[in-house]
Each structure stands twice: as C-alpha cells, then as structure tokens.
Design a protein around this motif. Structure first.
Motif, PDB file in Angstrom:
ATOM      1  N   SER A   1      31.335  40.818  34.753  1.00  0.00           N
ATOM      2  CA  SER A   1      32.547  41.374  35.385  1.00  0.00           C
ATOM      3  C   SER A   1      32.183  41.719  36.815  1.00  0.00           C
ATOM      4  CB  SER A   1      32.997  42.657  34.671  1.00  0.00           C
ATOM      5  OG  SER A   1      33.257  42.405  33.321  1.00  0.00           O
ATOM      6  N   THR A   2      32.886  41.144  37.739  1.00  0.00           N
ATOM      7  CA  THR A   2      32.536  41.347  39.132  1.00  0.00           C
ATOM      8  C   THR A   2      33.804  41.402  39.982  1.00  0.00           C
ATOM      9  OG1 THR A   2      31.158  40.456  40.930  1.00  0.00           O
ATOM     10  CG2 THR A   2      32.324  38.857  39.571  1.00  0.00           C
ATOM     11  N   THR A   3      33.617  41.591  41.275  1.00  0.00           N
ATOM     12  CA  THR A   3      34.742  41.541  42.205  1.00  0.00           C
ATOM     13  C   THR A   3      34.464  40.438  43.210  1.00  0.00           C
ATOM     14  OG1 THR A   3      35.061  43.922  41.972  1.00  0.00           O
ATOM     15  CG2 THR A   3      36.119  42.874  43.855  1.00  0.00           C
ATOM     16  N   ILE A   4      35.404  39.508  43.339  1.00  0.00           N
ATOM     17  CA  ILE A   4      35.226  38.420  44.294  1.00  0.00           C
ATOM     18  C   ILE A   4      36.411  38.417  45.245  1.00  0.00           C
ATOM     19  CG2 ILE A   4      34.855  35.952  44.623  1.00  0.00           C
ATOM     20  CD1 ILE A   4      33.828  35.764  41.771  1.00  0.00           C
TER      21      ILE A   4
ATOM     22  N   ASP B   1      39.219  40.654  44.309  1.00  0.00           N
ATOM     23  CA  ASP B   1      39.861  40.505  42.996  1.00  0.00           C
ATOM     24  C   ASP B   1      38.850  40.717  41.867  1.00  0.00           C
ATOM     25  OD1 ASP B   1      42.303  39.776  44.148  1.00  0.00           O
ATOM     26  OD2 ASP B   1      41.705  37.654  44.242  1.00  0.00           O
ATOM     27  N   ALA B   2      39.289  41.414  40.822  1.00  0.00           N
ATOM     28  CA  ALA B   2      38.433  41.551  39.640  1.00  0.00           C
ATOM     29  C   ALA B   2      38.346  40.190  38.952  1.00  0.00           C
ATOM     30  CB  ALA B   2      39.032  42.587  38.696  1.00  0.00           C
ATOM     31  N   VAL B   3      37.119  39.754  38.677  1.00  0.00           N
ATOM     32  CA  VAL B   3      36.895  38.431  38.070  1.00  0.00           C
ATOM     33  C   VAL B   3      35.904  38.593  36.916  1.00  0.00           C
ATOM     34  CG1 VAL B   3      35.935  36.117  38.466  1.00  0.00           C
ATOM     35  CG2 VAL B   3      37.319  37.201  40.241  1.00  0.00           C
TER      36      VAL B   3
ATOM     37  N   ARG C   1      31.191  28.283  41.766  1.00  0.00           N
ATOM     38  CA  ARG C   1      31.823  26.967  41.819  1.00  0.00           C
ATOM     39  C   ARG C   1      32.369  26.528  40.451  1.00  0.00           C
ATOM     40  NH1 ARG C   1      31.036  23.596  45.974  1.00  0.00           N
ATOM     41  NH2 ARG C   1      31.075  21.849  44.525  1.00  0.00           N
ATOM     42  N   ASP C   2      31.547  26.691  39.414  1.00  0.00           N
ATOM     43  CA  ASP C   2      31.902  26.101  38.117  1.00  0.00           C
ATOM     44  C   ASP C   2      32.638  27.052  37.186  1.00  0.00           C
ATOM     45  OD1 ASP C   2      30.539  23.941  39.109  1.00  0.00           O
ATOM     46  OD2 ASP C   2      28.677  24.398  38.044  1.00  0.00           O
ATOM     47  N   ARG C   3      32.438  28.349  37.369  1.00  0.00           N
ATOM     48  CA  ARG C   3      33.102  29.319  36.481  1.00  0.00           C
ATOM     49  C   ARG C   3      34.318  29.939  37.146  1.00  0.00           C
ATOM     50  NH1 ARG C   3      30.136  28.143  31.838  1.00  0.00           N
ATOM     51  NH2 ARG C   3      27.938  28.033  32.400  1.00  0.00           N
ATOM     52  N   ALA C   4      34.147  30.316  38.430  1.00  0.00           N
ATOM     53  CA  ALA C   4      35.243  31.013  39.118  1.00  0.00           C
ATOM     54  C   ALA C   4      36.158  30.047  39.878  1.00  0.00           C
ATOM     55  CB  ALA C   4      34.675  32.068  40.074  1.00  0.00           C
ATOM     56  N   GLY C   5      35.771  28.782  39.942  1.00  0.00           N
ATOM     57  CA  GLY C   5      36.609  27.783  40.616  1.00  0.00           C
ATOM     58  C   GLY C   5      36.629  27.918  42.130  1.00  0.00           C
ATOM     59  N   LEU C   6      35.623  28.597  42.684  1.00  0.00           N
ATOM     60  CA  LEU C   6      35.560  28.769  44.146  1.00  0.00           C
ATOM     61  C   LEU C   6      34.515  27.793  44.692  1.00  0.00           C
ATOM     62  CD1 LEU C   6      35.713  32.669  44.201  1.00  0.00           C
ATOM     63  CD2 LEU C   6      37.548  31.069  44.760  1.00  0.00           C
TER      64      LEU C   6
ATOM     65  N   GLU D   1      30.192  43.456  44.490  1.00  0.00           N
ATOM     66  CA  GLU D   1      31.272  42.850  45.272  1.00  0.00           C
ATOM     67  C   GLU D   1      30.756  41.596  45.958  1.00  0.00           C
ATOM     68  OE1 GLU D   1      34.053  44.941  47.234  1.00  0.00           O
ATOM     69  OE2 GLU D   1      34.063  46.577  45.775  1.00  0.00           O
ATOM     70  N   VAL D   2      31.430  40.505  45.698  1.00  0.00           N
ATOM     71  CA  VAL D   2      31.057  39.227  46.302  1.00  0.00           C
ATOM     72  C   VAL D   2      32.161  38.820  47.269  1.00  0.00           C
ATOM     73  CG1 VAL D   2      30.447  36.815  45.842  1.00  0.00           C
ATOM     74  CG2 VAL D   2      29.948  38.573  44.119  1.00  0.00           C
TER      75      VAL D   2
END
Ligand code: FES
Ligand code: FES
Length: 158
Positions: free
Chosen positions: A7-10, A13-15, A30-35, A73-74
């Motif tokens: 659980s993080t913040t990117i 946004d909470a992700v 890239r592969d999990r968060a789609g960024l 926080e990322v």
C-alpha cells in the motif's frame, strides 16, 4: 513465490498492488501500477531513465524494491503536469527541443525537478553536475541544460 501486498501513495493517490519480493519498484510501477513513464535503460543504476522521487528523495527505481514503497510517497513523471498544464520544465524541454527520445527524457525531467526544488537558482555547472547521472545516447545535453536553466528562471520569476 508468494506475493507481497503493498500500500503506497503514487503522485498523491493511494495505490495498492501485489508484487514479487524481488521485484523492483520500476517494474512494479510499470507492470502493476500501469505507470510506464519511468523507463528501464540499464537496470543497474547507471542511466537515470528510471528516476522517481521516494519520500522526496531522487532515486533510481531499478535499484529499489517495489516492497520498499510500502507506506511511502512515490512521485513519477506521470505526476509532473497538473492536468493539461505542463510543468515549466516540460514546456521548456519542448521549446528548446531538449528531447529526442522517450527513454531518457522522463528521468531527466524528474531529476531536474528535484534539482530546482533544492536549488531554485542553479548555475550551468550545477545543472550539469546534478544531471551527470542521467545519460542521453544522442549527445543532446546542451539543449537539456539550456531548458533546465530557462525553466529555473521562469519558476523563480513566477
Ligand atoms: S534503468 Fe535505472 S538507472 Fe538505468
Ligand atoms: S534523447 Fe533520449 S537517449 Fe538521447
């Protein structure tokens, strides 16, 4: 291999995502968060293409584990513009034609933003020194440095 729940913040946004224990933050983004803005140029901390901010510190996301984002926080290149409004650095990169490819540019922008937050009035030498960890294969450094200095002047003036 069992996966970890992170659980993080990117970019504010909470992700949440699941990742392998040895998966890098770059791959998780890239592969999990789609960024997919952060790029893998080398995978070994040498090129800066994967630069992100982690709790306000510039890091190579290929050298950080995805699990290390837990509770932190990322900030990535995707969070740089505010809606349709480009960050001054992004505009100046366009105006100065400071980009030739999509691999190194996100890293340069994230690193340059970190510089301006620390040193709003950097000298050319300081810009070159700060960005020494970001590699461009196209020898486009001069335009990049001009763009960063121009953006710094604009940010200071606003
Ligand atoms: S991909 Fe991380 S430094 Fe090159
Ligand atoms: S512009 Fe990206 S490697 Fe040169």
């Amino acid at each position: 291999m069992s996966q970890l729940h992170v659980s993080t913040t990117i970019n504010g946004d909470a992700v949440e995502f699941l990742c392998d224990p040895r998966e890098t933050l770059l791959d998780a983004l890239r592969d999990r968060a789609g960024l997919t803005g952060s790029k893998e140029g080398c995978g070994s901390g040498d090129c800066g293409a994967c630069s992100v901010m982690l709790d306000g510190r510039l890091v190579c996301s290929c050298l950080v584990l995805g699990a290390e984002a837990q509770g932190r926080e990322v900030e990535t290149i995707e969070g740089m513009a505010e809606g349709e409004q480009l960050h001054p650095l992004q505009r100046k990169f366009l105006e100065h034609a400071a980009l030739q490819c999509g691999v190194c540019t996100p890293g340069f922008l994230v690193a340059a933003k970190a510089l301006l937050e620390k040193h709003p009035d950097p000298s050319e030498e300081e810009v070159r020194y700060w960005l020494a960890g970001n590699l461009c294969r196209c020898t486009g450094y001069d335009k990049i440095v001009r763009a960063v200095l121009d953006a710094a002047a604009e940010v200071r003036g606003s």
